[in-house]
Design a protein around this motif. Structure first.
Motif, PDB file in Angstrom:
ATOM      1  N   LEU A 549     104.280  20.906 -21.205  1.00 54.57           N
ATOM      2  CA  LEU A 549     105.052  22.084 -21.589  1.00 54.57           C
ATOM      3  C   LEU A 549     106.441  21.779 -22.119  1.00 54.57           C
ATOM      4  N   ASP A 550     106.983  20.621 -21.777  1.00 58.86           N
ATOM      5  CA  ASP A 550     108.384  20.336 -22.101  1.00 58.86           C
ATOM      6  C   ASP A 550     108.508  19.337 -23.238  1.00 58.86           C
ATOM      7  N   LEU A 551     109.558  19.519 -24.029  1.00 58.65           N
ATOM      8  CA  LEU A 551     109.825  18.595 -25.116  1.00 58.65           C
ATOM      9  C   LEU A 551     110.201  17.224 -24.573  1.00 58.65           C
ATOM     10  N   PRO A 552     109.743  16.159 -25.213  1.00 59.79           N
ATOM     11  CA  PRO A 552     110.194  14.821 -24.805  1.00 59.79           C
ATOM     12  C   PRO A 552     111.670  14.664 -25.130  1.00 59.79           C
ATOM     13  N   PRO A 553     112.348  13.730 -24.462  1.00 58.31           N
ATOM     14  CA  PRO A 553     113.790  13.567 -24.683  1.00 58.31           C
ATOM     15  C   PRO A 553     114.165  13.356 -26.143  1.00 58.31           C
ATOM     16  N   ALA A 554     113.298  12.673 -26.903  1.00 56.50           N
ATOM     17  CA  ALA A 554     113.632  12.382 -28.299  1.00 56.50           C
ATOM     18  C   ALA A 554     113.546  13.614 -29.193  1.00 56.50           C
ATOM     19  N   ALA A 555     112.788  14.606 -28.749  1.00 59.12           N
ATOM     20  CA  ALA A 555     112.595  15.806 -29.574  1.00 59.12           C
ATOM     21  C   ALA A 555     113.652  16.850 -29.238  1.00 59.12           C
ATOM     22  N   LYS A 556     114.876  16.526 -29.545  1.00 60.15           N
ATOM     23  CA  LYS A 556     115.979  17.431 -29.239  1.00 60.15           C
ATOM     24  C   LYS A 556     116.037  18.552 -30.275  1.00 60.15           C
ATOM     25  N   PRO A 557     116.547  19.715 -29.883  1.00 61.42           N
ATOM     26  CA  PRO A 557     116.718  20.790 -30.873  1.00 61.42           C
ATOM     27  C   PRO A 557     117.562  20.324 -32.047  1.00 61.42           C
ATOM     28  N   LYS A 558     117.213  20.778 -33.245  1.00 65.56           N
ATOM     29  CA  LYS A 558     117.906  20.373 -34.454  1.00 65.56           C
ATOM     30  C   LYS A 558     118.887  21.444 -34.900  1.00 65.56           C
ATOM     31  N   VAL A 559     119.869  21.005 -35.635  1.00 60.68           N
ATOM     32  CA  VAL A 559     120.833  21.925 -36.223  1.00 60.68           C
ATOM     33  C   VAL A 559     120.415  22.168 -37.666  1.00 60.68           C
ATOM     34  N   LEU A 560     120.155  23.417 -38.007  1.00 58.06           N
ATOM     35  CA  LEU A 560     119.729  23.744 -39.353  1.00 58.06           C
ATOM     36  C   LEU A 560     120.944  23.826 -40.274  1.00 58.06           C
ATOM     37  N   ILE A 561     120.974  22.971 -41.293  1.00 54.97           N
ATOM     38  CA  ILE A 561     122.055  22.972 -42.280  1.00 54.97           C
ATOM     39  C   ILE A 561     121.500  23.585 -43.556  1.00 54.97           C
ATOM     40  N   THR A 562     122.037  24.714 -43.961  1.00 52.69           N
ATOM     41  CA  THR A 562     121.579  25.353 -45.188  1.00 52.69           C
ATOM     42  C   THR A 562     122.592  25.122 -46.291  1.00 52.69           C
ATOM     43  N   PRO A 567     130.254  23.702 -48.763  1.00 56.47           N
ATOM     44  CA  PRO A 567     131.206  23.936 -49.859  1.00 56.47           C
ATOM     45  C   PRO A 567     130.709  23.349 -51.173  1.00 56.47           C
ATOM     46  N   GLY A 568     131.306  23.823 -52.260  1.00 59.34           N
ATOM     47  CA  GLY A 568     130.981  23.293 -53.571  1.00 59.34           C
ATOM     48  C   GLY A 568     129.614  23.734 -54.064  1.00 59.34           C
ATOM     49  N   ILE A 569     129.055  22.927 -54.958  1.00 62.10           N
ATOM     50  CA  ILE A 569     127.734  23.194 -55.539  1.00 62.10           C
ATOM     51  C   ILE A 569     126.764  22.170 -54.975  1.00 62.10           C
ATOM     52  N   VAL A 570     125.737  22.653 -54.294  1.00 65.26           N
ATOM     53  CA  VAL A 570     124.770  21.765 -53.644  1.00 65.26           C
ATOM     54  C   VAL A 570     123.408  21.948 -54.308  1.00 65.26           C
ATOM     55  N   ILE A 571     122.821  20.860 -54.763  1.00 64.04           N
ATOM     56  CA  ILE A 571     121.481  20.860 -55.343  1.00 64.04           C
ATOM     57  C   ILE A 571     120.560  20.160 -54.339  1.00 64.04           C
ATOM     58  N   ASP A 572     119.632  20.921 -53.769  1.00 60.59           N
ATOM     59  CA  ASP A 572     118.731  20.385 -52.750  1.00 60.59           C
ATOM     60  C   ASP A 572     117.603  19.584 -53.406  1.00 60.59           C
ATOM     61  N   ASP A 573     116.943  18.734 -52.620  1.00 57.60           N
ATOM     62  CA  ASP A 573     115.822  17.947 -53.144  1.00 57.60           C
ATOM     63  C   ASP A 573     114.698  18.844 -53.674  1.00 57.60           C
ATOM     64  N   GLN A 574     114.573  20.054 -53.115  1.00 58.72           N
ATOM     65  CA  GLN A 574     113.536  20.962 -53.584  1.00 58.72           C
ATOM     66  C   GLN A 574     113.815  21.497 -54.988  1.00 58.72           C
ATOM     67  N   GLU A 575     115.046  21.360 -55.448  1.00 61.83           N
ATOM     68  CA  GLU A 575     115.416  21.812 -56.790  1.00 61.83           C
ATOM     69  C   GLU A 575     115.411  20.665 -57.804  1.00 61.83           C
ATOM     70  N   ALA A 576     115.188  19.460 -57.337  1.00 61.67           N
ATOM     71  CA  ALA A 576     115.248  18.299 -58.228  1.00 61.67           C
ATOM     72  C   ALA A 576     114.002  18.198 -59.101  1.00 61.67           C
ATOM     73  N   LYS A 577     114.163  17.608 -60.285  1.00 65.57           N
ATOM     74  CA  LYS A 577     113.024  17.291 -61.133  1.00 65.57           C
ATOM     75  C   LYS A 577     112.405  16.001 -60.610  1.00 65.57           C
TER      76      LYS A 577
END
Length: 701
Positions: A549-562, A567-577
């Motif tokens: 039932l419990d997450l292993p120690p290595a599977a810590k909650p992640k911080v979602l960075i959107t 700041p600035g103009i960010v081009i994500d890998d999903q937008e790359a050619k």
């Protein structure tokens, strides 16, 4: 276990009207727990209820128990094996025990069964075994049920009357299920263990079919995913028109004329189904692929044109099982997935479903015969098919063809808690775990359409790792209390489309089936609604029974960075050619948006990612590059910045952690003109390791 083949009263019951009324003399049966659906989840639920002192009736609409586990899916999609406990793990331990006997290997030696990495798939010292023949899985389930004995009654070939067969009180509480035959099954708690969600839909609970828009649950991978697509695509330009180049001639078979939709938008389309064929390359145990009655070569025109365009990949993927057998799955642009022909299946009538199933079987059998025999198939493909046929000793009652189609997705419950991509990524972690998932967020293709430049393409394939195990909430396997308070749903549970793509693995269904039956038994003992079972008591019993039932120690909650919060103009890998085949991942704890791409450490010099920004004004900008560092990365990644003064290539060492808290490093400051600014990441000269890329950022100075 009592096994009863309850033959329907009318010989034509397979096509009988669902509104057929029950006869006064039809039998009535009672048990503590009534389980509809003899899938793996249904079987573990029945066994667990018995272990807790409850009687149960396990009703399977077909002649066969075990769903996909006994229906051809012998290569277990499990993710982290450590996340699998309880009766689910016991099943795979019993599989291992079976193959520990020499007589279980009549056609090969255990050491000869190798994975693609050449590792042995059977080890005498192992705790469990994760690959198996379908008939062995069926036998293991038969033994597990027989050991339980009288508390479980198994009923085959009885289908729920989906129109009037769910009897409920005014509050929505279920009192009985009536089959098309008129047979009635009364219980105190009910479990819907079907792949389609027939019971909870007939009970009037909330559900969803298809893909939600991304903004419904603040996700990135739901809805239409043209930009996300990385695999199982047409790699060559293939013309979709009957007369090539002439749209007025109409489209060839198996491609639709509708627009694909905007990225992230929801639709009612379903990820494709297929049959997981059990093939054999052993001449002692194989039969030729049959040519189906009514075969139409026009259905495979796209296959022929794809070959003729130069894509000579064998269009299926086989994982070897014991005794020279396979679990065969979809691979490539045109394969065993019957894209676009299953949209109506979840809510279709029984008669309509039979037609859909027949069409799928016709298509896939025709595909295999075509690959083996048709003159328009390249000789090297036909030669590659020569060693193969269907396994002669599997599915002997159905012409060696699997009795269960892979319903990758049916209806999905909408409960008090909807498991989403945020749960899979551990951005949030529910506090009422009843099991763990860990497999990729995996959607097969959903549609095949015509692109703006007049070629055919597939859409919908998503394969993104959650980066480790995650929690499935108890509230996701129960409906809203106001809708029904004595029903549990361990298969078509409350989740978004993309989260379900990870949860929908047979070991997880077994885990959730056991947890559902545990909660059902506790609800009976305390005379509670299933929503009111104290989680602390449920958790205690689940752990006692070996559930993880419990997450292993290595599977810590992640911080979602959107990217929109940076700041600035960010081009994500999903937008790359994209040039070449890159793979998505999110294993590293820090990444932008949905994850990042890596080159699989293959095809050196043949792959690149081009990030293009639209700068609002001319001037000096700092250019920054985000990637997750690791010791297996390349230390010589070339990143080329095209700026006002020309081009500069910066060599990046991706083994060293020099990035900030968001993973960005600085590539330097450059002058740019207003408008287009380009950064290209290549894997040329990077034989020393993987190349990864997450995002590029432009900061005005």
């Amino acid at each position: 276990m009592k096994l009863r083949y309850l033959i329907p009263l009318l010989a034509a019951s397979l096509l009988a009207s669902p509104t057929q009324s029950a006869r006064a003399d039809t039998p009535v049966h009672e048990a503590d727990v009534v389980i509809y659906g003899g899938t793996s989840a249904g079987i573990t639920a029945a066994i667990q209820a018995a272990k807790m002192g409850k009687t149960s009736i396990l009703i399977e609409p077909t002649k066969y128990l075990g769903g996909l586990t006994t229906g051809g899916l012998g290569a277990t999609d499990s993710g982290s094996k450590a996340a699998i406990g309880g009766l689910s793990r016991e099943f795979y331990q019993r599989i291992h025990h079976h193959y520990s006997h020499p007589e279980s290997w009549p056609l090969q030696k255990p050491d000869d069964l190798k994975s693609k990495s050449r590792k042995s798939m059977y080890s005498p010292e192992a705790d469990a075994m994760w690959v198996f023949e379908p008939k062995v899985a069926a036998r293991v389930y038969e033994v597990m049920l027989s050991e339980i004995g009288e508390p479980v009654t198994v009923v085959l070939e009885q289908r729920l009357n989906r129109e009037t067969g769910v009897k409920q009180t005014d509050s929505g509480r279920i009192t009985a299920l009536v089959m098309e035959s008129g047979e009635t099954f009364k219980g105190r708690i009910f479990i819907d263990a079907t792949y389609e969600g027939d019971l909870f839909a007939a009970a009037g609970t909330s559900f969803h079919v298809g893909r939600e828009p991304n903004d419904t649950y603040d996700e990135e991978l739901n809805g239409v995913q043209k930009a996300q697509m990385k695999g199982h695509l047409f790699l060559e330009k293939v013309d979709p028109y009957v007369v090539p180049g002439d749209p007025s001639s109409g489209l060839v078979a198996r491609v639709h004329a509708d627009p694909p939709g905007e990225d992230g938008a929801g639709d009612k389309r379903m990820q494709a189904y297929n049959y997981r064929m059990c093939m054999s390359n052993d001449e002692r145990n194989r039969v030729p692929f049959p040519k189906p009655e009514g075969y139409d070569e026009k259905q495979y025109e796209l296959l022929f044109r794809n070959f003729e365009a130069g894509d000579l990949r064998m269009p299926w993927s086989a994982t070897m099982m014991p005794n020279h057998k396979t679990d065969t799955n979809n691979y490539g642009a045109f394969s065993t997935d019957n894209i676009g022909y299953n949209y109506d299946f979840p809510e279709a009538s029984y008669a309509e479903r039979e037609k859909i199933l027949a069409e799928h079987e016709q298509y896939q059998k025709g595909l295999m015969w075509t690959l083996a025999n048709h003159p328009r198939v390249p000789e090297q493909i036909r030669k590659g098919m020569e060693p193969w046929g269907l396994a002669a000793d599997e599915f002997t009652e159905t012409g060696n063809w699997p009795h269960q189609i892979y319903v990758r997705e049916g209806r999905r419950l909408i409960g008090e808690y909807v498991t989403t991509e945020l749960d899979c990524r551990r951005v949030r972690v529910a506090e009422d775990s009843v099991g763990l998932g860990s497999y990729n967020m995996d959607s097969h293709n959903v549609q095949r359409y015509v692109t703006a430049d007049g070629h055919v393409q597939d859409e919908g394939d998503v394969q993104v790792s959650p980066g480790g195990p995650y929690v499935v909430s108890y509230r996701s396997i129960v409906p809203k209390k106001s809708e029904c308070d004595n029903l549990l749903v361990p298969v078509c549970l409350s989740s978004s489309h993309i989260a379900y793509g990870s949860i929908r693995m047979e070991p997880v269904f077994m885990v959730l089936g056991q947890s559902a039956a545990t909660a059902a038994s506790m609800a009976i003992d305390a005379d509670l609604a299933v929503q009111d079972v104290p989680y602390s008591h449920l958790r205690e019993r689940l752990l006692e029974d070996g559930q993880v039932l419990d997450l292993p120690p290595a599977a810590k909650p992640k911080v979602l960075i959107t990217s929109d919060k940076l700041p600035g103009i960010v081009i994500d890998d999903q937008e790359a050619k994209i040039v070449g085949a890159w793979t998505s991942s999110s294993s590293h704890p820090v990444f932008i948006n949905t994850g990042y791409l890596h080159d699989v450490n293959e095809g050196k010099g043949m792959k690149s990612l081009t990030f293009t920004a639209d700068l609002p004004k001319a001037g000096k900008y700092e250019v920054r590059f985000a990637f997750p560092f690791n010791g297996n990365r390349s230390a010589t990644v070339p990143v080329t910045i095209s700026h006002a003064g020309g081009e500069k290539t910066v060599t990046v060492n991706q083994r060293q952690d020099k990035g900030d808290e968001t993973g960005f490093i600085s590539l330097g400051e450059f002058e740019f003109k207003k408008g287009e600014a380009v950064v290209t990441v290549s894997n040329k000269g990077t034989k020393d390791g993987h190349v990864v890329a997450d995002a590029v950022q432009f900061l005005a100075k």
